[in-house]
Design an enzyme around this catalytic site. Structure first.
Site, PDB file in Angstrom:
ATOM      1  N   ALA A 177       5.826 -16.051  -6.841  1.00  0.00           N
ATOM      2  CA  ALA A 177       6.198 -17.308  -7.500  1.00  0.00           C
ATOM      3  C   ALA A 177       7.100 -17.156  -8.737  1.00  0.00           C
ATOM      4  CB  ALA A 177       4.948 -18.099  -7.838  1.00  0.00           C
ATOM      5  N   ASP A 180       8.056   6.838  -1.196  1.00  0.00           N
ATOM      6  CA  ASP A 180       8.156   5.500  -0.596  1.00  0.00           C
ATOM      7  C   ASP A 180       8.786   5.622   0.789  1.00  0.00           C
ATOM      8  OD1 ASP A 180       8.084   2.502  -2.183  1.00  0.00           O
ATOM      9  OD2 ASP A 180       8.993   2.575  -0.172  1.00  0.00           O
ATOM     10  N   TYR A 229      -4.329  -9.841   4.493  1.00  0.00           N
ATOM     11  CA  TYR A 229      -4.070  -9.014   3.306  1.00  0.00           C
ATOM     12  C   TYR A 229      -5.344  -8.745   2.479  1.00  0.00           C
ATOM     13  CZ  TYR A 229      -1.929  -7.859  -1.266  1.00  0.00           C
ATOM     14  OH  TYR A 229      -1.583  -7.265  -2.450  1.00  0.00           O
ATOM     15  N   LYS A 284      -7.500  -5.216   1.680  1.00  0.00           N
ATOM     16  CA  LYS A 284      -7.722  -4.734   0.309  1.00  0.00           C
ATOM     17  C   LYS A 284      -9.216  -4.492   0.069  1.00  0.00           C
ATOM     18  CE  LYS A 284      -3.595  -4.638  -1.562  1.00  0.00           C
ATOM     19  NZ  LYS A 284      -3.031  -3.330  -1.875  1.00  0.00           N
TER      20      LYS A 284
HETATM   21  P1  NAD Z   1       6.157  -3.596  -3.549  1.00  0.00           P
HETATM   22  O1  NAD Z   1       6.284  -4.160  -2.177  1.00  0.00           O
HETATM   23  O2  NAD Z   1       7.306  -3.780  -4.477  1.00  0.00           O
HETATM   24  O3  NAD Z   1       5.784  -2.062  -3.493  1.00  0.00           O
HETATM   25  C1  NAD Z   1       5.049  -1.471  -2.447  1.00  0.00           C
HETATM   26  C2  NAD Z   1       5.859  -0.302  -1.926  1.00  0.00           C
HETATM   27  O4  NAD Z   1       5.111   0.353  -0.881  1.00  0.00           O
HETATM   28  C3  NAD Z   1       7.195  -0.735  -1.304  1.00  0.00           C
HETATM   29  O5  NAD Z   1       8.285  -0.148  -1.969  1.00  0.00           O
HETATM   30  C4  NAD Z   1       7.087  -0.276   0.131  1.00  0.00           C
HETATM   31  O6  NAD Z   1       8.308   0.195   0.677  1.00  0.00           O
HETATM   32  C5  NAD Z   1       6.054   0.838   0.034  1.00  0.00           C
HETATM   33  N1  NAD Z   1       5.453   1.099   1.344  1.00  0.00           N
HETATM   34  C6  NAD Z   1       5.101   0.209   2.288  1.00  0.00           C
HETATM   35  N2  NAD Z   1       4.684   0.849   3.396  1.00  0.00           N
HETATM   36  C7  NAD Z   1       4.772   2.171   3.129  1.00  0.00           C
HETATM   37  C8  NAD Z   1       4.511   3.333   3.883  1.00  0.00           C
HETATM   38  N3  NAD Z   1       4.071   3.248   5.145  1.00  0.00           N
HETATM   39  N4  NAD Z   1       4.735   4.545   3.321  1.00  0.00           N
HETATM   40  C9  NAD Z   1       5.213   4.642   2.039  1.00  0.00           C
HETATM   41  N5  NAD Z   1       5.491   3.558   1.279  1.00  0.00           N
HETATM   42  C10 NAD Z   1       5.275   2.347   1.819  1.00  0.00           C
HETATM   43  O7  NAD Z   1       4.819  -4.243  -4.166  1.00  0.00           O
HETATM   44  P2  NAD Z   1       4.258  -4.181  -5.643  1.00  0.00           P
HETATM   45  O8  NAD Z   1       4.304  -5.563  -6.175  1.00  0.00           O
HETATM   46  O9  NAD Z   1       4.870  -3.082  -6.406  1.00  0.00           O
HETATM   47  O10 NAD Z   1       2.727  -3.842  -5.337  1.00  0.00           O
HETATM   48  C11 NAD Z   1       2.177  -2.542  -5.488  1.00  0.00           C
HETATM   49  C12 NAD Z   1       0.719  -2.571  -5.082  1.00  0.00           C
HETATM   50  O11 NAD Z   1       0.011  -3.521  -5.882  1.00  0.00           O
HETATM   51  C13 NAD Z   1       0.465  -2.970  -3.633  1.00  0.00           C
HETATM   52  O12 NAD Z   1      -0.620  -2.256  -3.126  1.00  0.00           O
HETATM   53  C14 NAD Z   1       0.095  -4.426  -3.740  1.00  0.00           C
HETATM   54  O13 NAD Z   1      -0.695  -4.857  -2.646  1.00  0.00           O
HETATM   55  C15 NAD Z   1      -0.665  -4.445  -5.042  1.00  0.00           C
HETATM   56  N6  NAD Z   1      -0.669  -5.769  -5.680  1.00  0.00           N
HETATM   57  C16 NAD Z   1       0.490  -6.279  -6.213  1.00  0.00           C
HETATM   58  C17 NAD Z   1       0.449  -7.538  -6.807  1.00  0.00           C
HETATM   59  C18 NAD Z   1       1.686  -8.150  -7.414  1.00  0.00           C
HETATM   60  O14 NAD Z   1       1.592  -9.244  -7.978  1.00  0.00           O
HETATM   61  N7  NAD Z   1       2.843  -7.523  -7.354  1.00  0.00           N
HETATM   62  C19 NAD Z   1      -0.747  -8.268  -6.869  1.00  0.00           C
HETATM   63  C20 NAD Z   1      -1.889  -7.710  -6.298  1.00  0.00           C
HETATM   64  C21 NAD Z   1      -1.863  -6.455  -5.734  1.00  0.00           C
END
Ligand code: NAD
Length: 330
Positions: free
Chosen positions: A193, A34, A149, A153
């Protein structure tokens, strides 16, 4: 299943942290990567190899995928609706991560690559009515996803497809619908949310000021997926044979007002509701059609929202109480 060497990109984040925990529990050798400083990771495990790397950089991606069998790419600059509506360029810049990661995986020869896509890829004109028809995988086209966003994706999904077709890399894609649970963000602007509503209800309870601000008119509909279901489905899709993007979400549809009802019920209070109609609220209605995942894997996320929300509420409550205690001590 035989233990593997696995990298989880975004392992310091919400879903990534839970995935690392589960992969370790199964006896795998895990590398967690990360960009955030270690003290900001939601979960960190001494049994995994933990690396702070910026995956927008080529060398970092090569380091991340070196000698692994499986690559889970969950790294993205993202947040809830408040974040993605106001940071479209930042969201789109995650394309650097996914491009570099796919190229590094191609060079390193890992067996499989998983990409975390989102329900935000779905065409916005199919989500105008709170009384929704659940979204099927084919509803992503003709393309008109969430600006910023969602376009990133969808583009990254297509890249996975073409790296598979042209370079023979085994790629898998899940379209996550709202995921919630403990060990995630609940304040600061990136929260989603369920966490935001739990936090607001807890704040109202602790302060004695019994009111709550709700973004939008509260009639918008969504489904929310419990984190353990997401982690299970993610691995099922990664290890399975189906190569096209698959919905990974709950189909238990609720209005935001009903989500607030549940949080109030857990807290044991009733709040006066103020609706902020100018706040970001996203599409009017969205649900996951799970016909395809049921057909392929004979499974779908099914944890009841009431059960998962109660555990999320308790975790956020404990975090807020310990933050308060720390503040009063310092
Ligand atoms: P999160 O923000 O908690 O986790 C994403 C992580 O990626 C973060 O810890 C961030 O520091 C890291 N990151 C960002 N830029 C980076 C970089 N340049 N190098 C290395 N790490 C980097 O989000 P999440 O909820 O755990 O989501 C994980 C994945 O699932 C993401 O791709 C997100 O788009 C996708 N997603 C999540 C949800 C949801 O409801 N949480 C819904 C749809 C899609």
């Amino acid at each position: 299943m035989k233990p593997s060497k696995i990298v989880v990109c975004g392992g310091g984040g919400f879903i990534g942290g839970h995935l690392v925990a589960d992969l370790l529990r199964q006896g795998n050798q895990v590398r967690s990567v990360d960009v955030k400083p270690f003290e900001e990771w939601f979960q960190m495990f001494p049994e995994s190899e933990n690396l702070q790397l910026d995956l927008r950089e080529k060398e970092s991606c090569e380091r991340a995928v070196a000698d692994v069998d499986l690559v889970y790419d969950l790294a993205a600059d993202m947040g809830g609706m408040g974040f993605i509506e106001n940071n479209k360029a930042l969201c789109m810049l995650s394309v650097l991560i996914n491009t570099r990661m796919l190229m590094a995986t191609k060079g390193a020869g890992a067996n499989r690559y998983f990409y975390a896509s989102s329900a935000c890829v779905y065409a916005t004109d199919k989500q105008t009515d709170p009384d929704v028809t659940a979204l099927k995988e084919e509803d992503a086209y003709p393309a008109m996803p969430e600006d910023g966003y969602g376009w990133e994706k969808l583009f990254s999904e297509r890249m996975c497809r073409h790296f598979r077709e042209d370079f023979g890399i085994t790629t898998r894609v899940a379209r996550y619908h709202n995921v919630y649970g403990p060990h995630g963000t609940y304040d600061g602007g990136r929260e989603k949310a369920p966490a935001a509503i739990c936090r607001k209800v807890i704040e109202a309870k602790l302060s004695g000021k019994h009111e709550i601000e709700i973004w939008g008119d509260g009639k918008q509909t969504r489904s929310f997926q419990w984190i353990d279901d997401c982690v299970k489905g993610t691995q099922m899709i990664m290890n399975g044979d189906y190569a096209e993007p698959l919905n990974l979400g709950s189909s238990e549809l609720v209005t935001i007002n009903q989500l607030v009802d549940l949080a109030e019920d857990i807290a044991g209070l009733k709040l006066k509701r103020r609706y902020n109609l100018s706040a970001p609220k996203g599409v009017n209605g969205r649900n996951s059609d799970n016909t395809l995942i049921r057909k392929i894997y004979n499974w779908e996320p099914s944890t009841r929202l009431r059960d998962g929300l109660e555990r999320t509420y308790r975790w956020i409550h404990d975090q807020m109480i310990s933050a308060k205690t720390l503040q009063s001590v310092s």
